[in-house]
Scaffold this motif. Structure first.
Motif, PDB file in Angstrom:
ATOM      1  N   SER A 161       0.832  -1.192   0.000  1.00  0.00           N
ATOM      2  CA  SER A 161       0.000   0.000   0.000  1.00  0.00           C
ATOM      3  C   SER A 161       0.866   1.241   0.000  1.00  0.00           C
ATOM      4  O   SER A 161       1.995   1.244   0.485  1.00  0.00           O
ATOM      5  CB  SER A 161      -0.917   0.020   1.226  1.00  0.00           C
ATOM      6  OG  SER A 161      -0.162   0.004   2.429  1.00  0.00           O
ATOM      7  N   ASP A 162       0.338   2.306  -0.553  1.00  0.00           N
ATOM      8  CA  ASP A 162       0.990   3.601  -0.570  1.00  0.00           C
ATOM      9  C   ASP A 162       0.911   4.215   0.832  1.00  0.00           C
ATOM     10  O   ASP A 162      -0.131   4.094   1.480  1.00  0.00           O
ATOM     11  CB  ASP A 162       0.250   4.488  -1.584  1.00  0.00           C
ATOM     12  CG  ASP A 162       0.837   5.872  -1.704  1.00  0.00           C
ATOM     13  OD1 ASP A 162       2.047   5.954  -1.924  1.00  0.00           O
ATOM     14  OD2 ASP A 162       0.080   6.845  -1.576  1.00  0.00           O
ATOM     15  N   PHE A 178       8.592  -1.682 -11.079  1.00  0.00           N
ATOM     16  CA  PHE A 178       7.304  -2.371 -11.190  1.00  0.00           C
ATOM     17  C   PHE A 178       7.506  -3.698 -11.919  1.00  0.00           C
ATOM     18  O   PHE A 178       8.582  -3.966 -12.491  1.00  0.00           O
ATOM     19  CB  PHE A 178       6.277  -1.504 -11.925  1.00  0.00           C
ATOM     20  CG  PHE A 178       6.635  -1.184 -13.356  1.00  0.00           C
ATOM     21  CD1 PHE A 178       6.175  -1.962 -14.411  1.00  0.00           C
ATOM     22  CD2 PHE A 178       7.426  -0.079 -13.650  1.00  0.00           C
ATOM     23  CE1 PHE A 178       6.503  -1.659 -15.725  1.00  0.00           C
ATOM     24  CE2 PHE A 178       7.766   0.232 -14.962  1.00  0.00           C
ATOM     25  CZ  PHE A 178       7.298  -0.559 -16.002  1.00  0.00           C
ATOM     26  N   SER A 194       2.005  -4.555 -11.970  1.00  0.00           N
ATOM     27  CA  SER A 194       1.907  -4.339 -10.529  1.00  0.00           C
ATOM     28  C   SER A 194       1.771  -2.847 -10.246  1.00  0.00           C
ATOM     29  O   SER A 194       1.739  -2.011 -11.153  1.00  0.00           O
ATOM     30  CB  SER A 194       3.162  -4.882  -9.838  1.00  0.00           C
ATOM     31  OG  SER A 194       4.285  -4.052 -10.145  1.00  0.00           O
ATOM     32  N   ASP A 195       1.709  -2.490  -8.967  1.00  0.00           N
ATOM     33  CA  ASP A 195       1.876  -1.097  -8.571  1.00  0.00           C
ATOM     34  C   ASP A 195       3.298  -0.650  -8.935  1.00  0.00           C
ATOM     35  O   ASP A 195       4.193  -1.475  -9.180  1.00  0.00           O
ATOM     36  CB  ASP A 195       1.688  -0.931  -7.064  1.00  0.00           C
ATOM     37  CG  ASP A 195       0.243  -1.076  -6.632  1.00  0.00           C
ATOM     38  OD1 ASP A 195      -0.642  -1.134  -7.514  1.00  0.00           O
ATOM     39  OD2 ASP A 195       0.005  -1.137  -5.413  1.00  0.00           O
ATOM     40  N   GLN A 198       3.897   4.318  -3.376  1.00  0.00           N
ATOM     41  CA  GLN A 198       3.548   3.186  -4.222  1.00  0.00           C
ATOM     42  C   GLN A 198       2.175   3.465  -4.810  1.00  0.00           C
ATOM     43  O   GLN A 198       1.197   3.622  -4.082  1.00  0.00           O
ATOM     44  CB  GLN A 198       3.545   1.880  -3.430  1.00  0.00           C
ATOM     45  CG  GLN A 198       3.240   0.643  -4.275  1.00  0.00           C
ATOM     46  CD  GLN A 198       3.541  -0.648  -3.552  1.00  0.00           C
ATOM     47  OE1 GLN A 198       4.596  -0.774  -2.925  1.00  0.00           O
ATOM     48  NE2 GLN A 198       2.628  -1.605  -3.630  1.00  0.00           N
ATOM     49  N   SER A 218      -0.899   2.766  -7.937  1.00  0.00           N
ATOM     50  CA  SER A 218      -1.449   1.822  -8.907  1.00  0.00           C
ATOM     51  C   SER A 218      -1.135   2.304 -10.314  1.00  0.00           C
ATOM     52  O   SER A 218      -0.912   3.493 -10.555  1.00  0.00           O
ATOM     53  CB  SER A 218      -2.962   1.675  -8.718  1.00  0.00           C
ATOM     54  OG  SER A 218      -3.606   2.923  -8.885  1.00  0.00           O
TER      55      SER A 218
END
Length: 838
Positions: free
Chosen positions: A303-304, A433, A442-443, A463, A465
């Motif tokens: 996750s970001d 990525f 991927s992200d 990070q 999307s």
């Protein structure tokens, strides 16, 4: 001029148009072409759709249709086009256009537009002078309607082209400065076509085309007499029989009065593997990589904003395997405006506080990339303009590979940088990525943990999307070939530590961190001698940056040497007398106070204009009013400040006072001077600095960028705003420090490099000189065995940038941001390798 709205003319009665406009133009200019359709004859126009003569005074276009007229303005300057039209029965989304092309119909400029609401039969008129229309054999005019039915009408009433006679009627040869064959297989043959054009208005006669040295050869040549506006072609073959990198030159002789002979640089490389898209720079690893950060699970399920990591996790691993997927298409990121995290280390101008701001986030990201073997490169290089209020991207080449733990995905590492809009600081970062051929992605994790910037130093990471859209990139084969040539033609390099082995007794740390500099303050450092580039630097707050060959550094005022100094010396070589041209003759804004009519181009490049406020060292340059030069984004503001800020205090050429604004004036004047000789489409940076100086050196596309104003003028800054990779710095430095060349005026270059004791330039400080944009320092007291004066020429840039052009045929450079200019340790160590005593 492209229209900014629907209606670009002004409404007039028929009588006003036919009497007033005709009278005003004919009184001041010659008529090149005119047609008012008074005789009902439209046979000279090429038409599509339903077009006919109408009512004895116009040409009528019904529905979707066009009428085009080709003409020549050869021999004319100050060319202007007047078009007059009316319309009836248009609906929303239907238009009548008056258009002009200056390239034979390949592209068009809209001069006049009529839409629904103005379609009552009233005539509209426009006067236009698009760029490139002077002295041009490939001009076209067009009336065009886009109505949906034959009941939608456009009427053309007049086409008038006027100009002033007396433009040059000479041939003008044009050919690419360099041609790359990229990487090919040993024992194979690759062919490139070189197009030679005649941009002049008289027949070009090509008298000789030399046969380049093996493995290059001319395979066909149809160039002889080339009429104005036409072109011919020369096919050159590259047939290497051994592995290696090769270069050559094709010389073309003609009757062009100012370029009797031009050279096209040729380059290519060969390997037994062939260096194809599939196997370029092959990897031999098994893919068995142990990874503790940026894992597949993190990139797909993380996750970001994540966290900063050591840059080694972005690096190409030792056991990386060749990629099993091929990337070609667009990569788009989502959530840039709100995602990620930010940590501030230095903010001299208080840009940010505790609140969230746009400066703490990335700009929108949606760019095309192409993979070549284990490499990946962006289609766009240089600072890419965006709608973000603070940042612009710089994209550079990266790597692609496979790891066994990535479940069939291939892994990408993309170097990138953020550059402050309208400024020169550069913040280098990385993205990574995973992707597959089917578009799975991927992200994207990213981080910035280093910069070349004195006043704003920050970390950014996150990070986001992403979307990968596979598609064919236009001209990808040629782009790939050009990229492979860029890599293969880099100067041979070794780490700075290798100097101890290659030149026994050398202390390489004197180059890596001269005079006790903190290595973290240096983005890049390097030393060039005997054809080898010894490299260092690349430190960051999170370990060594993993792709030093792709790390971008700003020029700041070292552009005053490369751009301003290089351009004026190139112009002097081509057009003797350039140094003596008057600033006031080329810039109207500098004629308001009378202070610039006796200031020459040479005075400006020497910082000796005689116009200043304070004579103290850097007093004017450090004043707050210089914000009126650096902060505005338009040319009018920058040139008005530059021309009017300072009053006359000394005779031109007698007193050194440093002004970046003087270099901005010089760039503007040189641009106008060049356009008066080579045509209104000429550009001092693209056509002189890039095409004739930098491109033949084999610099990267990154080095072919300059900051410009953001308005339609797009004036190059000249005194700052370039950017380079480390190979670019090495090549430019080696070129300037070399003993001889044929591109720049040799006498002026010798003076700049302190090879002429009778012309050392003006004196900024004791034991310092400034000449043609080059600094120099007298250092004989610091060098053992030197009894005569020893002047070391160098380039210098804001914040801590130095490039020494040493008289022992070597180059030393560092790009830092500690605002300390200490390099004597490095100069003394270079003297120990090879004496610099003169």
């Amino acid at each position: 001029m492209q229209s900014s709205g629907i209606l670009t003319g002004f409404k007039l009665t028929t009588a006003a148009i036919l009497i007033g406009a005709w009278a005003s133009t004919s009184a001041t200019a010659d008529t090149i072409y005119q047609d008012n359709f008074a005789n009902g004859d439209i046979s000279g126009w090429s038409t599509t759709g339903n077009v006919s003569a109408y009512n004895g005074n116009s040409m009528r276009l019904r529905g979707t249709s066009t009428a085009t007229q080709a003409l020549s303005t050869a021999g004319y300057s100050s060319v202007s086009v007047e078009l007059a039209m009316s319309a009836t029965s248009l609906e929303n989304g239907e238009f009548c256009y008056g258009e002009i092309s200056t390239d034979g119909g390949s592209s068009w400029t809209t001069a006049l537009t009529i839409a629904n609401g103005d379609d009552n039969g009233s005539q509209f008129s426009s006067n236009s002078a698009p760029s490139g229309i002077d002295n041009n054999v490939a001009v076209q005019l067009r009336f065009r309607g886009t109505g949906a039915t034959t009941g939608d009408y456009c009427y053309g009433y007049r086409a008038l082209v006027t100009g002033t006679g007396g433009a040059p009627t000479d041939p003008d040869i044009s050919a690419p400065a360099s041609v790359s064959f990229g990487a090919v297989g040993t024992g194979t043959t690759s062919t490139r076509t070189i197009t030679v054009s005649n941009d002049g208005s008289a027949t070009l006669v090509i008298s000789n085309v030399s046969n380049p040295a093996s493995p290059f050869s001319v395979s066909s040549n149809n160039c002889g007499s080339v009429s104005a506006g036409a072109s011919c072609s020369i096919d050159v073959a590259f047939a290497p029989q051994a592995d290696g990198s090769f270069s050559g030159s094709l010389n073309i002789s003609s009757n062009d009065p100012d370029e009797a002979s031009i050279a096209v640089s040729l380059s290519g490389s060969a390997s037994t593997g062939g260096g194809s898209v599939d196997d370029f720079d092959p990897l031999s690893g098994s893919g068995n990589v142990s990874r503790s950060a940026l894992t597949m699970n993190t990139l797909i399920n993380g996750s970001d904003p994540g966290s900063l990591v050591d840059y080694s996790h972005y690096a190409l691993p030792t056991d990386a395997a060749m990629p099993g997927n091929q990337f070609e298409g667009s990569l788009e990121l989502f959530g840039e405006a709100s995602g990620g995290d930010f940590d501030e280390h230095k903010d001299s101008f208080r840009y940010t506080g505790s609140q969230d701001t746009t400066r703490k986030h990335l700009p929108e990201f949606d760019f095309e990339f192409v993979q070549s073997g284990s490499h990946i490169f962006p289609i766009e290089r240089g600072s890419i303009a965006s709608t973000h209020p603070e940042w612009e991207y710089i994209l550079t080449p990266g790597r692609v590979w496979n790891e066994n733990g990535d479940a069939g995905y291939s892994r990408v590492a993309l170097p990138f940088a953020l550059q402050q809009k309208n400024a020169n600081c550069i913040h280098n970062g990385m993205m990574t990525f995973l992707f597959k051929d089917d578009g799975s992605v991927s992200d994207v994790a990213y981080q910035i943990a280093g910069e070349t910037c004195l006043y704003f130093q920050v970390d950014m990471w996150g990070q986001l999307s992403a979307n990968y859209m596979p598609h064919s990139v236009a001209n990808s084969d040629q782009l790939t070939s050009d990229y492979q040539a860029e890599v293969n033609n880099r100067m041979p390099s070794k780490p700075l530590s290798a100097l101890a082995q290659d030149y026994p007794g050398t202390d390489y740390t004197a180059f890596a961190a001269p005079n006790g500099k903190d290595p973290l303050d240096l983005s890049l450092a390097g030393f060039v001698i005997d054809g080898t580039h010894y490299t260092g630097g690349c430190g960051s707050r999170r370990g060594d940056y993993p792709y030093c060959e792709s790390l971008v550094v700003p020029s700041y005022s070292s552009a005053k040497t490369v751009f301003a100094g290089g351009a004026i010396m190139r112009l002097e070589q081509k057009y003797p007398g350039t140094f003596n041209q008057s600033i006031g003759s080329y810039i109207s804004e500098c004629n308001t106070n009378g202070n610039w009519n006796d200031v020459t181009f040479g005075n400006a490049v020497d910082m000796g204009t005689g116009n200043y406020k304070l004579a103290g060292y850097m007093s004017d340059e450090g004043a707050s009013h210089t914000n009126d030069l650096f902060l505005p984004e338009d040319h009018a503001s920058k040139i008005n400040y530059s021309c009017t800020e300072y009053s006359r205090k000394a005779s031109p050429g007698t007193k050194w006072v440093y002004h970046t604004s003087d270099t901005y004036i010089l760039g503007t004047a040189m641009n106008a001077y060049l356009r008066g000789i080579e045509g209104s489409n000429s550009d001092i940076f693209s056509d002189i600095v890039v095409d004739e100086i930098l491109a033949p050196l084999g610099v990267s596309p990154t080095a072919e960028f300059t900051r410009r104003t953001y308005d339609g003028i797009q004036q190059p800054f000249t005194g700052w705003g370039l950017m380079w990779l480390r190979d670019d710095v090495a090549k430019i430095g080696a070129f300037l420090a070399g003993s001889s060349q044929s591109v720049l005026h040799q006498g002026e270059l010798d003076a700049a490099l302190q090879r002429n004791s009778a012309d050392r330039g003006l004196e900024p400080l004791t034991d310092y000189k400034y000449n043609n944009g080059f600094w120099a320092h007298e250092v004989s007291g610091n060098m053992s065995g030197c009894s005569n004066p020893l002047w070391l020429p160098f380039m210098s840039g804001y914040g801590g940038i130095t490039v020494l052009l040493l008289p022992n045929n070597s180059v030393y450079y560092y790009f830092g941001d500690d605002d300390v200019f200490l390099w004597m340790d490095a100069a003394q160590e270079a003297h120990g390798i090879r004496s610099m005593c003169q």
